[in-house]
Design a protein around this motif. Structure first.
Motif, PDB file in Angstrom:
ATOM      1  N   ARG A  46     -32.751  13.987  23.524  1.00  0.00           N
ATOM      2  CA  ARG A  46     -33.561  12.531  23.699  1.00  0.00           C
ATOM      3  C   ARG A  46     -32.400  11.503  25.048  1.00  0.00           C
ATOM      4  NH1 ARG A  46     -34.332   8.042  21.866  1.00  0.00           N
ATOM      5  NH2 ARG A  46     -33.285   8.375  20.115  1.00  0.00           N
ATOM      6  N   LYS A  47     -30.991  11.900  24.141  1.00  0.00           N
ATOM      7  CA  LYS A  47     -30.436  10.666  24.744  1.00  0.00           C
ATOM      8  C   LYS A  47     -30.326  10.766  26.251  1.00  0.00           C
ATOM      9  CE  LYS A  47     -26.069   7.968  24.245  1.00  0.00           C
ATOM     10  NZ  LYS A  47     -24.143   8.506  24.148  1.00  0.00           N
ATOM     11  N   HIS A  48     -29.996  12.363  26.546  1.00  0.00           N
ATOM     12  CA  HIS A  48     -29.302  12.438  27.743  1.00  0.00           C
ATOM     13  C   HIS A  48     -30.602  12.086  29.004  1.00  0.00           C
ATOM     14  CE1 HIS A  48     -25.930  14.543  26.221  1.00  0.00           C
ATOM     15  NE2 HIS A  48     -25.487  14.067  27.206  1.00  0.00           N
ATOM     16  N   ILE A  49     -31.701  13.324  28.331  1.00  0.00           N
ATOM     17  CA  ILE A  49     -32.989  12.757  29.434  1.00  0.00           C
ATOM     18  C   ILE A  49     -33.134  11.240  29.580  1.00  0.00           C
ATOM     19  CG2 ILE A  49     -35.500  12.540  28.906  1.00  0.00           C
ATOM     20  CD1 ILE A  49     -35.166  15.759  27.637  1.00  0.00           C
ATOM     21  N   PHE A  50     -33.091   9.918  28.411  1.00  0.00           N
ATOM     22  CA  PHE A  50     -33.393   8.610  28.439  1.00  0.00           C
ATOM     23  C   PHE A  50     -31.988   8.848  29.631  1.00  0.00           C
ATOM     24  CE2 PHE A  50     -31.797   4.489  27.669  1.00  0.00           C
ATOM     25  CZ  PHE A  50     -33.330   3.603  27.868  1.00  0.00           C
TER      26      PHE A  50
ATOM     27  N   ARG B 204     -39.723   4.323  30.626  1.00  0.00           N
ATOM     28  CA  ARG B 204     -38.231   5.233  30.329  1.00  0.00           C
ATOM     29  C   ARG B 204     -38.363   5.719  28.325  1.00  0.00           C
ATOM     30  NH1 ARG B 204     -38.429   2.843  34.169  1.00  0.00           N
ATOM     31  NH2 ARG B 204     -37.475   0.297  33.203  1.00  0.00           N
ATOM     32  N   GLU B 205     -39.505   5.643  28.046  1.00  0.00           N
ATOM     33  CA  GLU B 205     -39.038   5.919  26.743  1.00  0.00           C
ATOM     34  C   GLU B 205     -39.472   7.615  26.265  1.00  0.00           C
ATOM     35  OE1 GLU B 205     -43.507   4.746  26.671  1.00  0.00           O
ATOM     36  OE2 GLU B 205     -41.831   4.130  27.991  1.00  0.00           O
ATOM     37  N   VAL B 206     -38.245   8.045  25.807  1.00  0.00           N
ATOM     38  CA  VAL B 206     -38.121   9.644  25.949  1.00  0.00           C
ATOM     39  C   VAL B 206     -38.526   9.649  24.287  1.00  0.00           C
ATOM     40  CG1 VAL B 206     -36.554  11.737  25.905  1.00  0.00           C
ATOM     41  CG2 VAL B 206     -36.583   9.450  27.610  1.00  0.00           C
ATOM     42  N   HIS B 207     -39.026  10.709  23.704  1.00  0.00           N
ATOM     43  CA  HIS B 207     -39.282  11.163  22.332  1.00  0.00           C
ATOM     44  C   HIS B 207     -39.363  12.552  22.234  1.00  0.00           C
ATOM     45  CE1 HIS B 207     -41.968   7.616  22.056  1.00  0.00           C
ATOM     46  NE2 HIS B 207     -41.830   6.885  22.891  1.00  0.00           N
ATOM     47  N   GLU B 208     -38.972  12.868  21.326  1.00  0.00           N
ATOM     48  CA  GLU B 208     -39.243  14.509  20.434  1.00  0.00           C
ATOM     49  C   GLU B 208     -40.149  14.613  19.847  1.00  0.00           C
ATOM     50  OE1 GLU B 208     -35.131  18.151  19.481  1.00  0.00           O
ATOM     51  OE2 GLU B 208     -35.010  15.932  19.356  1.00  0.00           O
ATOM     52  N   PHE B 209     -40.627  16.020  20.687  1.00  0.00           N
ATOM     53  CA  PHE B 209     -41.381  16.324  19.432  1.00  0.00           C
ATOM     54  C   PHE B 209     -41.095  17.429  18.516  1.00  0.00           C
ATOM     55  CE2 PHE B 209     -43.243  13.806  22.841  1.00  0.00           C
ATOM     56  CZ  PHE B 209     -44.088  13.376  22.537  1.00  0.00           C
TER      57      PHE B 209
ATOM     58  N   SER C 219     -41.628   3.409  36.316  1.00  0.00           N
ATOM     59  CA  SER C 219     -41.188   4.238  36.708  1.00  0.00           C
ATOM     60  C   SER C 219     -41.944   4.848  37.275  1.00  0.00           C
ATOM     61  CB  SER C 219     -40.188   5.468  36.136  1.00  0.00           C
ATOM     62  OG  SER C 219     -38.683   4.457  35.710  1.00  0.00           O
ATOM     63  N   GLN C 220     -43.562   5.044  36.681  1.00  0.00           N
ATOM     64  CA  GLN C 220     -44.680   6.026  37.301  1.00  0.00           C
ATOM     65  C   GLN C 220     -44.986   6.658  36.713  1.00  0.00           C
ATOM     66  OE1 GLN C 220     -46.543   3.830  37.845  1.00  0.00           O
ATOM     67  NE2 GLN C 220     -46.427   1.834  38.688  1.00  0.00           N
ATOM     68  N   ILE C 221     -43.956   7.757  35.893  1.00  0.00           N
ATOM     69  CA  ILE C 221     -44.235   9.436  35.694  1.00  0.00           C
ATOM     70  C   ILE C 221     -43.751   9.468  34.211  1.00  0.00           C
ATOM     71  CG2 ILE C 221     -42.835  11.598  36.189  1.00  0.00           C
ATOM     72  CD1 ILE C 221     -42.075  10.392  38.536  1.00  0.00           C
ATOM     73  N   ASP C 222     -44.552  10.030  33.930  1.00  0.00           N
ATOM     74  CA  ASP C 222     -45.132  11.364  32.719  1.00  0.00           C
ATOM     75  C   ASP C 222     -44.509  12.668  32.409  1.00  0.00           C
ATOM     76  OD1 ASP C 222     -45.250   8.158  31.313  1.00  0.00           O
ATOM     77  OD2 ASP C 222     -47.568   9.112  31.100  1.00  0.00           O
ATOM     78  N   ALA C 223     -43.771  13.207  31.828  1.00  0.00           N
ATOM     79  CA  ALA C 223     -43.557  14.363  31.747  1.00  0.00           C
ATOM     80  C   ALA C 223     -43.014  14.901  30.852  1.00  0.00           C
ATOM     81  CB  ALA C 223     -42.292  14.354  32.533  1.00  0.00           C
ATOM     82  N   LEU C 224     -43.877  16.555  30.607  1.00  0.00           N
ATOM     83  CA  LEU C 224     -42.701  17.033  28.966  1.00  0.00           C
ATOM     84  C   LEU C 224     -41.975  17.889  29.562  1.00  0.00           C
ATOM     85  CD1 LEU C 224     -45.964  17.915  27.567  1.00  0.00           C
ATOM     86  CD2 LEU C 224     -44.111  16.226  26.312  1.00  0.00           C
ATOM     87  N   ILE C 225     -40.815  17.760  28.476  1.00  0.00           N
ATOM     88  CA  ILE C 225     -39.772  18.702  29.010  1.00  0.00           C
ATOM     89  C   ILE C 225     -39.669  19.786  27.754  1.00  0.00           C
ATOM     90  CG2 ILE C 225     -37.057  19.067  29.305  1.00  0.00           C
ATOM     91  CD1 ILE C 225     -37.530  15.516  30.151  1.00  0.00           C
ATOM     92  N   ALA C 226     -39.914  21.511  27.651  1.00  0.00           N
ATOM     93  CA  ALA C 226     -39.305  21.966  27.228  1.00  0.00           C
ATOM     94  C   ALA C 226     -38.090  22.307  27.986  1.00  0.00           C
ATOM     95  CB  ALA C 226     -40.730  23.175  26.689  1.00  0.00           C
ATOM     96  N   ASN C 227     -36.717  23.241  26.617  1.00  0.00           N
ATOM     97  CA  ASN C 227     -36.057  24.069  26.977  1.00  0.00           C
ATOM     98  C   ASN C 227     -35.564  24.292  24.977  1.00  0.00           C
ATOM     99  OD1 ASN C 227     -34.383  21.271  25.517  1.00  0.00           O
ATOM    100  ND2 ASN C 227     -34.508  20.405  27.303  1.00  0.00           N
ATOM    101  N   GLN C 228     -34.383  24.923  25.473  1.00  0.00           N
ATOM    102  CA  GLN C 228     -33.775  24.921  24.580  1.00  0.00           C
ATOM    103  C   GLN C 228     -33.009  23.958  23.597  1.00  0.00           C
ATOM    104  OE1 GLN C 228     -29.877  28.056  25.265  1.00  0.00           O
ATOM    105  NE2 GLN C 228     -29.277  25.618  27.143  1.00  0.00           N
ATOM    106  N   TYR C 229     -33.430  23.287  23.893  1.00  0.00           N
ATOM    107  CA  TYR C 229     -33.402  22.047  22.600  1.00  0.00           C
ATOM    108  C   TYR C 229     -33.865  21.858  21.924  1.00  0.00           C
ATOM    109  CZ  TYR C 229     -29.191  22.627  25.020  1.00  0.00           C
ATOM    110  OH  TYR C 229     -27.547  22.967  25.472  1.00  0.00           O
ATOM    111  N   GLY C 230     -35.457  21.467  22.698  1.00  0.00           N
ATOM    112  CA  GLY C 230     -36.850  21.425  21.596  1.00  0.00           C
ATOM    113  C   GLY C 230     -37.747  20.725  22.892  1.00  0.00           C
TER     114      GLY C 230
END
Length: 192
Positions: free
Chosen positions: A62-66, A114-119, A95-106
């Motif tokens: 989450r920190k690196h994504i932020f 620029r808010e980042v949340h982990e689900f 920043s006008q962009i919303d995204a979901l990220i899926a990887n080995q970390y979650g």
């Protein structure tokens, strides 16, 4: 695991896989799958960012994504002419962009300010997210297969949201053991 529909719209005009050569909404960067929603130009911008600014990207916490998103904001403004204004009543430029990220970390959500949340279990973004979240919630405790859970979320969105349509793109990946609170959860994280 991450899944997406394939419809692109420009105002009231829609075109999907039948009319465009690439209807992909999910981008791969190293071992991360990134689903971007919003303006149709985001896809072109993100493809170029992956190609030209790979050294500035890190999606493994989450920190690196932020921190990545902070760096990307400047790149989006300076190199891609993004309009950061979203109204006078907001604390930060968008920043006008919303995204979901899926990887080995979650599963991570990256949102316009620029808010980042982990689900922990599943999540959805985009115009059909309410349908996808409801459908995935309804089946999560009864299904063990994250691919099926995510597909059900996308199918619900495609059925009821006029900005979503088939076909579905699905990508599966394994979660690192230390990033899962138990073995069951490791196998059942889903994103739509």
């Amino acid at each position: 695991m991450i899944a997406a529909d394939s419809l692109t719209t420009f105002g009231r005009t829609k075109f999907g896989k039948k009319y465009q050569k690439s209807a992909e909404k999910i981008h791969k960067f190293e071992m991360s799958y990134i689903g971007i929603v919003g303006d149709a130009a985001h896809s072109n911008v993100f493809e170029t960012i992956i190609e030209k600014y790979a050294d500035d990207l890190s999606f493994d916490s989450r920190k690196h994504i932020f921190e990545t998103y902070l760096n990307l904001h400047q790149i989006l403004r300076d190199k891609f002419h993004m309009n950061p204004n979203s109204g006078e009543d907001v604390a930060y430029q968008s920043s006008q962009i919303d995204a979901l990220i899926a990887n080995q970390y979650g599963i991570f959500g990256m949102f316009e300010f620029r808010e980042v949340h982990e689900f922990e279990r599943f999540w959805a973004i985009g115009s059909g997210k309410a349908y996808a979240l409801g459908a995935m919630f309804a089946v999560f405790d009864g299904l063990a297969d994250p691919v099926e859970i995510a597909k059900i979320g996308i199918l619900a969105s495609c059925e009821f949201d006029n900005a979503c349509d088939l076909p579905i793109a699905v990508y599966a990946l394994e979660l690192k053991e230390e990033h899962s609170s138990n073995g069951l959860l490791q196998q059942r994280k889903a994103v739509a």
